[in-house]
Design a protein around this motif. Structure first.
Motif, mmCIF file in Angstrom:
data_model
loop_
_atom_site.group_PDB
_atom_site.id
_atom_site.type_symbol
_atom_site.label_atom_id
_atom_site.label_comp_id
_atom_site.label_asym_id
_atom_site.label_seq_id
_atom_site.Cartn_x
_atom_site.Cartn_y
_atom_site.Cartn_z
ATOM 1 N N ARG A 7 -34.093 0.862 11.802
ATOM 2 C CA ARG A 7 -34.382 -0.418 12.470
ATOM 3 C C ARG A 7 -33.149 -1.324 12.482
ATOM 4 N NH1 ARG A 7 -38.215 -1.472 15.663
ATOM 5 N NH2 ARG A 7 -38.599 -3.548 14.899
ATOM 6 N N PHE A 11 -30.882 -2.642 19.120
ATOM 7 C CA PHE A 11 -32.030 -2.815 20.011
ATOM 8 C C PHE A 11 -32.447 -1.484 20.607
ATOM 9 C CE2 PHE A 11 -29.721 -6.878 20.291
ATOM 10 C CZ PHE A 11 -30.722 -7.726 19.866
ATOM 11 N N THR A 12 -33.720 -1.387 20.928
ATOM 12 C CA THR A 12 -34.200 -0.185 21.604
ATOM 13 C C THR A 12 -33.936 -0.327 23.104
ATOM 14 O OG1 THR A 12 -36.396 -1.081 22.011
ATOM 15 C CG2 THR A 12 -36.038 0.053 19.897
ATOM 16 N N LEU A 14 -36.078 -0.168 25.490
ATOM 17 C CA LEU A 14 -37.115 -1.010 26.063
ATOM 18 C C LEU A 14 -36.775 -2.488 25.877
ATOM 19 C CD1 LEU A 14 -39.820 -1.217 27.472
ATOM 20 C CD2 LEU A 14 -40.924 -1.110 25.232
ATOM 21 N N GLU A 15 -36.290 -2.868 24.711
ATOM 22 C CA GLU A 15 -35.910 -4.261 24.468
ATOM 23 C C GLU A 15 -34.754 -4.682 25.380
ATOM 24 O OE1 GLU A 15 -37.030 -4.707 19.733
ATOM 25 O OE2 GLU A 15 -35.100 -3.828 20.326
ATOM 26 N N LEU A 16 -33.801 -3.798 25.585
ATOM 27 C CA LEU A 16 -32.685 -4.106 26.474
ATOM 28 C C LEU A 16 -33.145 -4.266 27.919
ATOM 29 C CD1 LEU A 16 -29.841 -1.853 25.066
ATOM 30 C CD2 LEU A 16 -30.017 -4.339 24.975
ATOM 31 N N VAL A 18 -36.137 -5.219 28.982
ATOM 32 C CA VAL A 18 -36.884 -6.474 29.092
ATOM 33 C C VAL A 18 -35.921 -7.656 29.127
ATOM 34 C CG1 VAL A 18 -38.474 -8.014 27.866
ATOM 35 C CG2 VAL A 18 -39.011 -5.580 28.080
ATOM 36 N N ALA A 19 -34.908 -7.643 28.262
ATOM 37 C CA ALA A 19 -33.928 -8.727 28.254
ATOM 38 C C ALA A 19 -33.171 -8.785 29.579
ATOM 39 C CB ALA A 19 -32.957 -8.546 27.090
#
Length: 124
Positions: A7, A11-12, A14-16, A18-19
């Protein structure tokens, strides 16, 4: 311990994504706002310049001898590096001592009225 280390790496995907999507929406909103501001500034400039033309013609109509004012007159004027077409209409009012003078100003080659001036003047 292995899970905590995994962790901490970043960032994953998916997080990238969305950002990036949020950033893209913000950029689109700012571009739309900038475009709208430019259109509004051009419209305000047109109305101010047309208002100057209408005001000039209103002053001329208020000081020119009444017999010299035609019932309807049209002309062109250059203001602010733009060409303008104006029309002046002279009409009687309910009061015989007054006449109504209406001046409409349009950008050359256009049909929409950019400015209007109305004045009342003694009929004698």
């Amino acid at each position: 311990m292995g899970r905590a280390r995994r962790r901490a790496r970043g960032f994953t995907l998916l997080e990238l994504l969305v950002a990036l999507a949020v950033f893209a929406l913000a950029v689109l909103a700012l571009l739309n706002l900038a475009g709208e501001t430019t259109r509004t500034a051009a419209l305000v400039e047109e109305r101010v310049l047309a208002g100057i033309v209408a005001g000039n013609r209103a002053v001329e109509a208020s000081v020119e001898p009444l017999p010299a004012l035609a019932a309807r007159a049209e002309g062109e004027e250059r203001q602010g590096d733009r060409d303008w077409r104006w029309s002046r209409t002279l009409e009687p009012t309910d009061d015989a001592a007054l006449v109504r003078i209406e001046i409409l100003v349009r950008p050359a080659g256009s049909t929409h009225v950019a400015a209007q001036a109305v004045l009342l003047r003694g009929a004698r």
